[in-house]
Motif scaffolding. Sequence first.
Motif, PDB file in Angstrom:
ATOM      1  N   ASN A  26       0.699  -0.832  -0.450  1.00  0.00           N
ATOM      2  CA  ASN A  26      -0.107   0.581  -0.219  1.00  0.00           C
ATOM      3  C   ASN A  26       0.742   1.545  -0.508  1.00  0.00           C
ATOM      4  O   ASN A  26       0.570   2.317  -0.881  1.00  0.00           O
ATOM      5  N   VAL A  27       2.037   1.351   0.868  1.00  0.00           N
ATOM      6  CA  VAL A  27       3.198   2.432   1.195  1.00  0.00           C
ATOM      7  C   VAL A  27       3.363   2.453  -0.073  1.00  0.00           C
ATOM      8  O   VAL A  27       3.591   3.200  -1.112  1.00  0.00           O
ATOM      9  N   LEU A  28       3.913   1.175  -0.661  1.00  0.00           N
ATOM     10  CA  LEU A  28       5.161   1.324  -3.046  1.00  0.00           C
ATOM     11  C   LEU A  28       3.895   2.062  -3.709  1.00  0.00           C
ATOM     12  O   LEU A  28       3.919   3.258  -4.860  1.00  0.00           O
ATOM     13  N   ASP A  29       1.845   1.389  -3.504  1.00  0.00           N
ATOM     14  CA  ASP A  29       0.794   2.809  -4.307  1.00  0.00           C
ATOM     15  C   ASP A  29       1.188   4.286  -4.099  1.00  0.00           C
ATOM     16  O   ASP A  29       0.905   4.686  -4.929  1.00  0.00           O
ATOM     17  N   LEU A  49      -3.759   9.589   1.039  1.00  0.00           N
ATOM     18  CA  LEU A  49      -5.535   9.431   2.160  1.00  0.00           C
ATOM     19  C   LEU A  49      -5.937   8.451   1.691  1.00  0.00           C
ATOM     20  O   LEU A  49      -6.761   7.800   2.673  1.00  0.00           O
ATOM     21  N   GLU A  50      -6.964   8.262   0.641  1.00  0.00           N
ATOM     22  CA  GLU A  50      -7.440   7.488   0.008  1.00  0.00           C
ATOM     23  C   GLU A  50      -7.135   6.250   0.499  1.00  0.00           C
ATOM     24  O   GLU A  50      -7.768   5.175   0.439  1.00  0.00           O
ATOM     25  N   LEU A  51      -5.632   5.488  -0.269  1.00  0.00           N
ATOM     26  CA  LEU A  51      -5.459   4.374  -0.582  1.00  0.00           C
ATOM     27  C   LEU A  51      -5.035   4.152   1.119  1.00  0.00           C
ATOM     28  O   LEU A  51      -5.307   3.113   1.939  1.00  0.00           O
ATOM     29  N   LEU A  52      -4.394   4.791   1.376  1.00  0.00           N
ATOM     30  CA  LEU A  52      -4.022   5.003   3.332  1.00  0.00           C
ATOM     31  C   LEU A  52      -4.842   4.829   4.555  1.00  0.00           C
ATOM     32  O   LEU A  52      -5.462   4.221   5.523  1.00  0.00           O
ATOM     33  N   LEU A  53      -6.162   5.490   4.678  1.00  0.00           N
ATOM     34  CA  LEU A  53      -7.410   5.716   5.609  1.00  0.00           C
ATOM     35  C   LEU A  53      -8.429   5.052   4.850  1.00  0.00           C
ATOM     36  O   LEU A  53      -9.189   5.067   5.719  1.00  0.00           O
ATOM     37  N   GLY A  54      -8.157   5.008   3.485  1.00  0.00           N
ATOM     38  CA  GLY A  54      -9.906   4.277   3.082  1.00  0.00           C
ATOM     39  C   GLY A  54     -10.681   5.924   2.558  1.00  0.00           C
ATOM     40  O   GLY A  54     -11.636   5.138   2.139  1.00  0.00           O
ATOM     41  N   TYR A  55     -10.304   7.081   3.040  1.00  0.00           N
ATOM     42  CA  TYR A  55     -10.908   7.487   2.480  1.00  0.00           C
ATOM     43  C   TYR A  55     -10.452   8.925   2.633  1.00  0.00           C
ATOM     44  O   TYR A  55      -9.236   9.203   3.153  1.00  0.00           O
ATOM     45  N   SER A  56     -10.447  10.625   2.552  1.00  0.00           N
ATOM     46  CA  SER A  56      -9.906  12.140   2.401  1.00  0.00           C
ATOM     47  C   SER A  56     -10.682  12.675   2.625  1.00  0.00           C
ATOM     48  O   SER A  56     -11.981  12.784   2.041  1.00  0.00           O
ATOM     49  N   PRO A  57     -10.727  14.094   3.601  1.00  0.00           N
ATOM     50  CA  PRO A  57     -11.804  14.763   4.174  1.00  0.00           C
ATOM     51  C   PRO A  57     -11.812  15.746   3.280  1.00  0.00           C
ATOM     52  O   PRO A  57     -11.049  15.806   2.756  1.00  0.00           O
ATOM     53  N   HIS A 132       3.535  -4.598   7.320  1.00  0.00           N
ATOM     54  CA  HIS A 132       4.297  -3.813   7.882  1.00  0.00           C
ATOM     55  C   HIS A 132       4.752  -2.751   6.912  1.00  0.00           C
ATOM     56  O   HIS A 132       6.030  -3.541   7.037  1.00  0.00           O
ATOM     57  N   TRP A 133       4.138  -1.386   6.963  1.00  0.00           N
ATOM     58  CA  TRP A 133       5.934  -1.082   6.333  1.00  0.00           C
ATOM     59  C   TRP A 133       6.852  -0.561   6.987  1.00  0.00           C
ATOM     60  O   TRP A 133       7.744  -1.426   6.606  1.00  0.00           O
ATOM     61  N   HIS A 134       7.016  -0.520   8.215  1.00  0.00           N
ATOM     62  CA  HIS A 134       8.608  -0.753   8.851  1.00  0.00           C
ATOM     63  C   HIS A 134       8.810  -1.723   9.116  1.00  0.00           C
ATOM     64  O   HIS A 134       9.881  -1.877   9.276  1.00  0.00           O
ATOM     65  N   GLU A 135       8.305  -3.026   9.139  1.00  0.00           N
ATOM     66  CA  GLU A 135       8.482  -4.050   9.053  1.00  0.00           C
ATOM     67  C   GLU A 135       9.805  -4.477   7.663  1.00  0.00           C
ATOM     68  O   GLU A 135      10.186  -5.170   7.592  1.00  0.00           O
ATOM     69  N   PHE A 136       8.949  -3.928   6.853  1.00  0.00           N
ATOM     70  CA  PHE A 136       9.448  -4.565   5.148  1.00  0.00           C
ATOM     71  C   PHE A 136      10.505  -3.501   5.181  1.00  0.00           C
ATOM     72  O   PHE A 136      11.919  -3.763   4.548  1.00  0.00           O
TER      73      PHE A 136
END
Length: 191
Positions: A26-29, A49-57, A132-136
């Motif tokens: 997801n972070v690579l996207d 924000l859509e990618l990470l949170l599922g929506y944008s304010p 997870h991104w931090h693990e990667f």
Amino acid sequence: MRLNDPLVTSFSYRGVEYSIDLAFDNVLDVFDVLGDKSLRNQEKAEICLELLLGYSPTDQSLTVELWNYIYETFIHIESKQPLEYDRQGNPMPVKKEDDRKLIDLEKDAPYIFASFQQAYQINLHREQGKLHWHEFQSLLNGLPSETIMQRIILIRMWEPSKGESSEYKQAMRDLQNLYALDDEGAEEVDD
């Protein structure tokens, strides 16, 4: 990243709790969106924000603020050189960091995949949505020297030194051209 902290799946910003998907793919996207020159910064923030949170304010200023907070807090990993001290406790001079880019997550994807498979028996395709991104990032930074990605990094870092034969120097220059990240070093050959 601290070993005694759980991996981030949610956070609070301005008193609002947000769920966040920091799976490495997801972070690579997100990085793909950030590299898209056809998008304006506001559009990039909204899509990320859509990618990470599922929506944008709907509030555009909150969108930018929230995106900047997420990027700086959870995604951007700054490699700071640790301060070293002499025996009297005085800070030692800081070595100038190498500005060369040594890895590109997109161009080096096949080598990263192979290195994770070789070193950790991790198939990154099967870990999409899980790792997870931090693990990667930790696993990528800790790849053993015998992996293809680490060997390519050494090739990119190589500089000629005295005592090396001209054949060896030419072979290393050829390898640097082969694995170059910028378009300057790579030459296309027509068959």
